[in-house]
Write a protein that holds these residues in place. Structure first.
Motif, PDB file in Angstrom:
ATOM      1  N   GLU A 182      49.536  83.293  64.899  1.00  0.00           N
ATOM      2  CA  GLU A 182      48.228  82.486  65.354  1.00  0.00           C
ATOM      3  C   GLU A 182      47.064  83.232  64.955  1.00  0.00           C
ATOM      4  OE1 GLU A 182      48.487  80.309  68.767  1.00  0.00           O
ATOM      5  OE2 GLU A 182      50.801  79.921  68.652  1.00  0.00           O
ATOM      6  N   VAL A 183      47.149  84.429  64.293  1.00  0.00           N
ATOM      7  CA  VAL A 183      46.166  85.398  64.053  1.00  0.00           C
ATOM      8  C   VAL A 183      45.536  85.023  62.704  1.00  0.00           C
ATOM      9  CG1 VAL A 183      45.263  87.573  63.733  1.00  0.00           C
ATOM     10  CG2 VAL A 183      46.705  87.122  65.905  1.00  0.00           C
ATOM     11  N   ASP A 184      44.361  84.748  62.328  1.00  0.00           N
ATOM     12  CA  ASP A 184      44.053  84.473  61.151  1.00  0.00           C
ATOM     13  C   ASP A 184      43.106  85.556  60.513  1.00  0.00           C
ATOM     14  OD1 ASP A 184      41.683  84.021  62.682  1.00  0.00           O
ATOM     15  OD2 ASP A 184      41.661  81.864  62.537  1.00  0.00           O
ATOM     16  N   LEU A 185      42.533  86.439  61.157  1.00  0.00           N
ATOM     17  CA  LEU A 185      41.839  87.476  60.817  1.00  0.00           C
ATOM     18  C   LEU A 185      41.915  88.711  61.778  1.00  0.00           C
ATOM     19  CD1 LEU A 185      39.215  88.343  59.084  1.00  0.00           C
ATOM     20  CD2 LEU A 185      37.898  87.810  61.147  1.00  0.00           C
ATOM     21  N   MET A 186      42.006  89.871  60.941  1.00  0.00           N
ATOM     22  CA  MET A 186      42.061  91.090  61.921  1.00  0.00           C
ATOM     23  C   MET A 186      41.083  92.162  60.953  1.00  0.00           C
ATOM     24  SD  MET A 186      45.176  93.891  62.189  1.00  0.00           S
ATOM     25  CE  MET A 186      46.061  92.811  63.222  1.00  0.00           C
ATOM     26  N   ASN A 187      40.150  93.132  61.697  1.00  0.00           N
ATOM     27  CA  ASN A 187      39.733  93.825  61.219  1.00  0.00           C
ATOM     28  C   ASN A 187      39.803  95.303  61.654  1.00  0.00           C
ATOM     29  OD1 ASN A 187      38.174  94.204  63.333  1.00  0.00           O
ATOM     30  ND2 ASN A 187      36.290  93.070  63.171  1.00  0.00           N
ATOM     31  N   SER A 188      38.995  96.231  61.278  1.00  0.00           N
ATOM     32  CA  SER A 188      39.509  97.470  61.627  1.00  0.00           C
ATOM     33  C   SER A 188      39.452  97.877  63.228  1.00  0.00           C
ATOM     34  CB  SER A 188      38.583  98.840  60.858  1.00  0.00           C
ATOM     35  OG  SER A 188      37.214  98.289  61.569  1.00  0.00           O
ATOM     36  N   SER A 189      38.818  97.337  63.769  1.00  0.00           N
ATOM     37  CA  SER A 189      38.525  97.346  65.385  1.00  0.00           C
ATOM     38  C   SER A 189      39.696  96.555  66.136  1.00  0.00           C
ATOM     39  CB  SER A 189      37.438  96.512  65.895  1.00  0.00           C
ATOM     40  OG  SER A 189      36.180  96.953  65.518  1.00  0.00           O
ATOM     41  N   ILE A 239      45.567  94.086  55.292  1.00  0.00           N
ATOM     42  CA  ILE A 239      44.624  95.261  55.990  1.00  0.00           C
ATOM     43  C   ILE A 239      45.809  96.287  56.243  1.00  0.00           C
ATOM     44  CG2 ILE A 239      43.638  95.630  58.391  1.00  0.00           C
ATOM     45  CD1 ILE A 239      41.917  94.432  56.759  1.00  0.00           C
ATOM     46  N   LEU A 240      46.882  95.882  56.855  1.00  0.00           N
ATOM     47  CA  LEU A 240      47.930  97.016  57.140  1.00  0.00           C
ATOM     48  C   LEU A 240      48.496  97.783  56.083  1.00  0.00           C
ATOM     49  CD1 LEU A 240      50.203  94.563  59.491  1.00  0.00           C
ATOM     50  CD2 LEU A 240      48.679  96.407  60.322  1.00  0.00           C
ATOM     51  N   GLU A 241      48.647  97.129  54.971  1.00  0.00           N
ATOM     52  CA  GLU A 241      48.696  97.867  53.688  1.00  0.00           C
ATOM     53  C   GLU A 241      47.710  98.719  53.353  1.00  0.00           C
ATOM     54  OE1 GLU A 241      49.861  95.002  50.905  1.00  0.00           O
ATOM     55  OE2 GLU A 241      51.708  94.308  51.815  1.00  0.00           O
ATOM     56  N   LEU A 242      46.450  98.341  53.374  1.00  0.00           N
ATOM     57  CA  LEU A 242      45.182  99.233  52.889  1.00  0.00           C
ATOM     58  C   LEU A 242      45.088 100.285  53.661  1.00  0.00           C
ATOM     59  CD1 LEU A 242      42.414  96.359  51.988  1.00  0.00           C
ATOM     60  CD2 LEU A 242      43.557  97.864  50.450  1.00  0.00           C
ATOM     61  N   THR A 243      45.285 100.241  55.156  1.00  0.00           N
ATOM     62  CA  THR A 243      45.329 101.314  55.990  1.00  0.00           C
ATOM     63  C   THR A 243      46.413 102.141  56.084  1.00  0.00           C
ATOM     64  OG1 THR A 243      45.886  99.843  57.896  1.00  0.00           O
ATOM     65  CG2 THR A 243      43.601 100.398  57.623  1.00  0.00           C
ATOM     66  N   GLN A 244      47.549 101.577  55.233  1.00  0.00           N
ATOM     67  CA  GLN A 244      48.905 102.274  55.269  1.00  0.00           C
ATOM     68  C   GLN A 244      49.627 102.308  56.512  1.00  0.00           C
ATOM     69  OE1 GLN A 244      48.383 106.062  53.316  1.00  0.00           O
ATOM     70  NE2 GLN A 244      48.076 105.303  51.482  1.00  0.00           N
ATOM     71  N   LEU A 245      49.265 101.193  57.442  1.00  0.00           N
ATOM     72  CA  LEU A 245      49.985 101.150  58.685  1.00  0.00           C
ATOM     73  C   LEU A 245      51.235 100.306  58.497  1.00  0.00           C
ATOM     74  CD1 LEU A 245      47.061 100.729  61.029  1.00  0.00           C
ATOM     75  CD2 LEU A 245      48.422 102.817  60.910  1.00  0.00           C
ATOM     76  N   SER A 272      49.875  87.060  58.707  1.00  0.00           N
ATOM     77  CA  SER A 272      49.103  86.327  57.249  1.00  0.00           C
ATOM     78  C   SER A 272      49.039  87.297  56.458  1.00  0.00           C
ATOM     79  CB  SER A 272      48.268  85.603  57.923  1.00  0.00           C
ATOM     80  OG  SER A 272      47.034  86.774  58.141  1.00  0.00           O
ATOM     81  N   ALA A 273      48.839  86.749  55.181  1.00  0.00           N
ATOM     82  CA  ALA A 273      48.530  87.489  53.936  1.00  0.00           C
ATOM     83  C   ALA A 273      47.262  88.342  54.153  1.00  0.00           C
ATOM     84  CB  ALA A 273      48.307  86.493  52.743  1.00  0.00           C
ATOM     85  N   SER A 274      46.198  87.918  54.684  1.00  0.00           N
ATOM     86  CA  SER A 274      45.058  88.846  55.066  1.00  0.00           C
ATOM     87  C   SER A 274      45.300  89.940  55.983  1.00  0.00           C
ATOM     88  CB  SER A 274      43.612  88.041  55.448  1.00  0.00           C
ATOM     89  OG  SER A 274      44.196  87.498  56.560  1.00  0.00           O
TER      90      SER A 274
END
Length: 116
Positions: free
Chosen positions: A46-53, A84-90, A78-80
């Motif tokens: 149910e999470v549609d957006l995640m940012n660095s915070s 974020i997890l891939e870009l930060t290598q998490l 979600s894809a977005s």
């Protein structure tokens, strides 16, 4: 054969995991007293957006879980959020499952505690 009971703690954040949503997730996680061999699941269905915070409570939760002998996994990204997890290598740090059901290929007997 020895059967080991594993307690499952489920976190289901909703909406955005940003500064405010991340704080709410951190507060939910703080209500759980970590015990060895618990399985912590963060279900992001149910999470549609995640940012660095929003990454901060995930990383802090993982650190607490590992220090306590718990296992923390993430599912239903979600894809977005996955991006974020891939870009930060998490994505290489967290165990990420496609669905909630996929997780239970690793857990036999469990009791479920829903947090939040």
């Amino acid at each position: 054969m020895i059967a080991q009971e594993c307690q499952v703690i489920l976190f289901k954040p909703q909406g955005s995991i940003d500064l405010e949503g991340g704080k709410a997730l951190s507060e939910q996680m703080a209500t759980v007293k970590p015990q060895r061999d618990q399985l912590w699941i963060i279900d992001l269905a149910e999470v549609d957006l995640m940012n660095s915070s929003g990454l901060v409570p995930l990383v802090k939760g993982l650190k607490i879980a590992r220090q306590s002998g718990c296992r923390l996994v993430i599912c239903n990204c979600s894809a977005s959020v996955r991006l974020i997890l891939e870009l930060t290598q998490l994505d290489s740090v967290f165990e990420i499952f496609d669905t909630y059901q996929d997780i239970f290929t690793i857990v036999k007997d469990s009791s479920l505690v829903v947090v939040g």
